[in-house]
Design an enzyme around this catalytic site. Structure first.
Site: not given
Length: 229
Positions: A10, A83-85, A196-198
């Protein structure tokens, strides 16, 4: 060495960095041919994102809780949601497993405090920025959280899903993110959480006059510490 459990995919663009960071750190700590013991369950983000866009948190909780149970069944000693969300669902996922869940916001808050900072900017998806599950958790650690202006939140959110999750890194988006960070600096931010991990695909330290806290790396290092404790 304990086995690190990961719920990933994700997106896979950030999950691959978890795998890389964790294995590099274990190799550096133990030397030789050592690598990490990892149990990874990677979801299909093409199935997850529509539920996220529709606000189907019950459906997402069911999917990720099943993933957590699968990771535990593979012998994991701890669980990370990559994932943070999706940490909005951390309480539900933690309820269905018997292993500790390492919360990304806790690890990040500790890193911010260790750097001697108390007023921190936050970038991420809109839920991560505005909802209490993440920002509130940072505030529980005594941090004063500064967010982008409302219109800029839409830009930050859009770049994540329309570009970074697809592996696209655009110079124009980097310029906009730097502008937003500068605006938060003017409002008192001493550093910025890449929540956010991206986002670390888009920004690095040389792009920003403020310290950047890459949640992917911070979370991965917390897992390594727990695995080698």
């Amino acid at each position: 060495m304990k086995t690190i459990g990961l719920i990933g995919g994700m997106s896979w663009e950030s999950t691959r960095h978890y795998y890389e960071f964790i294995n590099e750190a274990v190799r550096d700590r133990l030397g030789g041919l050592h690598s990490a013991k990892i149990a990874l369950y990677s979801v299909d983000f093409g199935e997850i994102e529509p539920m996220l866009a529709a606000g189907d948190w019950d459906g997402l909780a069911a999917e990720l809780s099943a993933a957590g149970r699968n990771v535990q069944a593979c012998g994991a000693d701890m669980l990370l949601i990559c994932t943070n969300t999706m940490h909005r669902l951390a309480p539900q996922i933690a309820e269905v497993v018997n292993i500790p869940l390492l919360h990304i916001a806790d690890a990040t808050a500790e890193a911010v405090k260790a750097a001697g900072l108390s007023r921190i900017g936050l970038l991420g998806t809109r839920p991560t920025m505005v909802e209490d599950f993440y920002r509130g958790r940072l505030e529980q650690h005594g941090l004063d959280v500064i967010l982008p202006e409302d219109a800029d939140m839409d830009l930050v959110h859009g770049v994540i899903f329309d570009e970074l999750c697809l592996g696209r890194v655009e110079a124009a988006s980097k310029k906009e993110y730097c502008r937003i960070i500068d605006s938060m600096r003017e409002r008192g931010a001493q550093g910025v959480i890449l929540g956010c991990t991206e986002i670390a695909m888009l920004l690095d330290r040389q792009d920003c006059p403020l310290p950047l806290f890459d949640t992917t790396h911070i979370h991965a290092m917390a897992a390594v510490e727990a695995a080698l404790d």
